[in-house]
Design a protein around this motif. Structure first.
Motif, PDB file in Angstrom:
ATOM      1  N   TYR A  93      -3.447   5.603  -8.812  1.00 61.85           N
ATOM      2  CA  TYR A  93      -3.790   4.918  -7.562  1.00 61.85           C
ATOM      3  C   TYR A  93      -5.260   4.493  -7.568  1.00 61.85           C
ATOM      4  CZ  TYR A  93      -4.419   4.176  -2.539  1.00 61.85           C
ATOM      5  OH  TYR A  93      -4.724   3.629  -1.302  1.00 61.85           O
ATOM      6  N   VAL A  94      -6.135   5.413  -7.955  1.00 64.12           N
ATOM      7  CA  VAL A  94      -7.570   5.110  -8.014  1.00 64.12           C
ATOM      8  C   VAL A  94      -7.834   4.000  -9.019  1.00 64.12           C
ATOM      9  CG1 VAL A  94      -9.829   6.038  -8.701  1.00 64.12           C
ATOM     10  CG2 VAL A  94      -8.337   7.348  -7.178  1.00 64.12           C
ATOM     11  N   TYR A  95      -7.167   4.039 -10.158  1.00 63.79           N
ATOM     12  CA  TYR A  95      -7.338   3.008 -11.182  1.00 63.79           C
ATOM     13  C   TYR A  95      -6.956   1.630 -10.642  1.00 63.79           C
ATOM     14  CZ  TYR A  95      -6.850   0.595 -15.656  1.00 63.79           C
ATOM     15  OH  TYR A  95      -6.968  -0.296 -16.676  1.00 63.79           O
ATOM     16  N   VAL A  96      -5.832   1.548  -9.935  1.00 62.32           N
ATOM     17  CA  VAL A  96      -5.390   0.280  -9.349  1.00 62.32           C
ATOM     18  C   VAL A  96      -6.389  -0.189  -8.302  1.00 62.32           C
ATOM     19  CG1 VAL A  96      -3.613  -0.792  -7.905  1.00 62.32           C
ATOM     20  CG2 VAL A  96      -2.942   0.615  -9.850  1.00 62.32           C
ATOM     21  N   LYS A  97      -6.851   0.726  -7.461  1.00 61.79           N
ATOM     22  CA  LYS A  97      -7.812   0.364  -6.415  1.00 61.79           C
ATOM     23  C   LYS A  97      -9.137  -0.101  -7.014  1.00 61.79           C
ATOM     24  CE  LYS A  97      -5.732   0.866  -2.522  1.00 61.79           C
ATOM     25  NZ  LYS A  97      -5.693  -0.230  -1.546  1.00 61.79           N
ATOM     26  N   LEU A  98      -9.582   0.534  -8.083  1.00 62.55           N
ATOM     27  CA  LEU A  98     -10.823   0.110  -8.740  1.00 62.55           C
ATOM     28  C   LEU A  98     -10.671  -1.280  -9.345  1.00 62.55           C
ATOM     29  CD1 LEU A  98     -12.029   3.416 -10.389  1.00 62.55           C
ATOM     30  CD2 LEU A  98     -13.072   2.211  -8.456  1.00 62.55           C
ATOM     31  N   ALA A  99      -9.500  -1.582  -9.881  1.00 63.64           N
ATOM     32  CA  ALA A  99      -9.254  -2.923 -10.420  1.00 63.64           C
ATOM     33  C   ALA A  99      -9.309  -3.965  -9.303  1.00 63.64           C
ATOM     34  CB  ALA A  99      -7.910  -2.971 -11.133  1.00 63.64           C
ATOM     35  N   LYS A 100      -8.716  -3.638  -8.161  1.00 61.00           N
ATOM     36  CA  LYS A 100      -8.763  -4.555  -7.020  1.00 61.00           C
ATOM     37  C   LYS A 100     -10.192  -4.708  -6.512  1.00 61.00           C
ATOM     38  CE  LYS A 100      -4.084  -3.969  -5.257  1.00 61.00           C
ATOM     39  NZ  LYS A 100      -3.277  -3.684  -4.058  1.00 61.00           N
ATOM     40  N   LEU A 101     -10.915  -3.600  -6.460  1.00 60.01           N
ATOM     41  CA  LEU A 101     -12.307  -3.639  -6.016  1.00 60.01           C
ATOM     42  C   LEU A 101     -13.131  -4.545  -6.914  1.00 60.01           C
ATOM     43  CD1 LEU A 101     -14.399  -2.520  -4.035  1.00 60.01           C
ATOM     44  CD2 LEU A 101     -14.738  -0.620  -5.619  1.00 60.01           C
ATOM     45  N   ASP A 102     -12.933  -4.438  -8.220  1.00 61.24           N
ATOM     46  CA  ASP A 102     -13.638  -5.292  -9.173  1.00 61.24           C
ATOM     47  C   ASP A 102     -13.340  -6.768  -8.901  1.00 61.24           C
ATOM     48  OD1 ASP A 102     -15.222  -5.701 -11.659  1.00 61.24           O
ATOM     49  OD2 ASP A 102     -13.306  -6.520 -12.350  1.00 61.24           O
ATOM     50  N   GLU A 103     -12.089  -7.078  -8.622  1.00 63.74           N
ATOM     51  CA  GLU A 103     -11.702  -8.460  -8.330  1.00 63.74           C
ATOM     52  C   GLU A 103     -12.439  -8.990  -7.095  1.00 63.74           C
ATOM     53  OE1 GLU A 103      -7.737 -10.807  -6.761  1.00 63.74           O
ATOM     54  OE2 GLU A 103      -7.489  -8.905  -7.798  1.00 63.74           O
ATOM     55  N   PHE A 104     -12.488  -8.178  -6.044  1.00 69.60           N
ATOM     56  CA  PHE A 104     -13.153  -8.623  -4.814  1.00 69.60           C
ATOM     57  C   PHE A 104     -14.664  -8.726  -4.984  1.00 69.60           C
ATOM     58  CE2 PHE A 104      -9.211  -6.972  -2.710  1.00 69.60           C
ATOM     59  CZ  PHE A 104      -8.758  -8.215  -2.315  1.00 69.60           C
ATOM     60  N   GLU A 120       0.841  -1.203   0.000  1.00 70.44           N
ATOM     61  CA  GLU A 120       0.000   0.000   0.000  1.00 70.44           C
ATOM     62  C   GLU A 120       0.875   1.253   0.000  1.00 70.44           C
ATOM     63  OE1 GLU A 120      -3.326   2.372  -0.078  1.00 70.44           O
ATOM     64  OE2 GLU A 120      -3.196   0.219  -0.403  1.00 70.44           O
ATOM     65  N   GLN A 121       1.928   1.231   0.784  1.00 66.44           N
ATOM     66  CA  GLN A 121       2.832   2.383   0.859  1.00 66.44           C
ATOM     67  C   GLN A 121       3.515   2.649  -0.486  1.00 66.44           C
ATOM     68  OE1 GLN A 121       2.795   4.263   3.624  1.00 66.44           O
ATOM     69  NE2 GLN A 121       3.951   5.748   2.450  1.00 66.44           N
ATOM     70  N   GLU A 122       3.938   1.586  -1.160  1.00 68.26           N
ATOM     71  CA  GLU A 122       4.555   1.744  -2.484  1.00 68.26           C
ATOM     72  C   GLU A 122       3.567   2.331  -3.483  1.00 68.26           C
ATOM     73  OE1 GLU A 122       7.899  -1.788  -2.626  1.00 68.26           O
ATOM     74  OE2 GLU A 122       5.795  -2.339  -2.910  1.00 68.26           O
ATOM     75  N   LEU A 123       2.319   1.878  -3.414  1.00 72.47           N
ATOM     76  CA  LEU A 123       1.294   2.424  -4.306  1.00 72.47           C
ATOM     77  C   LEU A 123       1.129   3.922  -4.076  1.00 72.47           C
ATOM     78  CD1 LEU A 123      -1.503  -0.312  -4.120  1.00 72.47           C
ATOM     79  CD2 LEU A 123       0.080   0.099  -6.002  1.00 72.47           C
ATOM     80  N   ARG A 124       1.045   4.318  -2.812  1.00 71.71           N
ATOM     81  CA  ARG A 124       0.856   5.735  -2.490  1.00 71.71           C
ATOM     82  C   ARG A 124       2.049   6.583  -2.914  1.00 71.71           C
ATOM     83  NH1 ARG A 124      -1.679   5.529   3.604  1.00 71.71           N
ATOM     84  NH2 ARG A 124      -3.527   4.337   3.065  1.00 71.71           N
ATOM     85  N   ASN A 125       3.249   6.029  -2.751  1.00 70.92           N
ATOM     86  CA  ASN A 125       4.463   6.800  -3.041  1.00 70.92           C
ATOM     87  C   ASN A 125       4.761   6.905  -4.527  1.00 70.92           C
ATOM     88  OD1 ASN A 125       4.883   7.151  -0.309  1.00 70.92           O
ATOM     89  ND2 ASN A 125       6.370   5.511  -0.149  1.00 70.92           N
ATOM     90  N   GLU A 126       4.454   5.869  -5.286  1.00 70.42           N
ATOM     91  CA  GLU A 126       4.903   5.798  -6.682  1.00 70.42           C
ATOM     92  C   GLU A 126       3.860   6.196  -7.723  1.00 70.42           C
ATOM     93  OE1 GLU A 126       8.051   5.204  -7.463  1.00 70.42           O
ATOM     94  OE2 GLU A 126       8.537   4.938  -5.350  1.00 70.42           O
ATOM     95  N   LEU A 127       2.603   6.221  -7.336  1.00 66.37           N
ATOM     96  CA  LEU A 127       1.545   6.479  -8.316  1.00 66.37           C
ATOM     97  C   LEU A 127       0.943   7.863  -8.148  1.00 66.37           C
ATOM     98  CD1 LEU A 127      -0.366   3.068  -8.113  1.00 66.37           C
ATOM     99  CD2 LEU A 127       1.373   3.751  -9.775  1.00 66.37           C
TER     100      LEU A 127
END
Length: 79
Positions: free
Chosen positions: A27-38, A15-22
């Motif tokens: 970040y929202v795009y990655v989180k939405l992809a994860k949300l779709d998976e769940f 999570e920290q790497e996502l916040r720091n690098e994106l």
């Protein structure tokens, strides 16, 4: 082959790497992809109630965490 959602981080980034690098948008795009998976996992639980692979209770917890993360990003971007 699994494609990376962003060239800046690996698919196993913390999570920290996502916040720091994106950027916020990435970040929202990655989180939405994860949300779709769940959400798909949770739907699978309703179709196959005897399923032992996906734990619906943990899936709900992950979904709630992603919602909190997205709300935090939204609040920070609206300032």
């Amino acid at each position: 082959m699994i494609e990376s959602l962003s060239p800046n981080v690996s698919m196993f980034a913390t999570e920290q790497e996502l916040r720091n690098e994106l950027t916020a948008k990435e970040y929202v795009y990655v989180k939405l992809a994860k949300l779709d998976e769940f959400v798909q996992d949770l739907y699978h639980c309703t179709q196959y109630p005897n399923n032992k692979v996906v734990d619906a209770n943990n899936t709900i917890k992950y979904i709630k965490q992603i919602q909190e993360d997205l709300l935090r990003v939204n609040r920070n971007n609206c300032k």
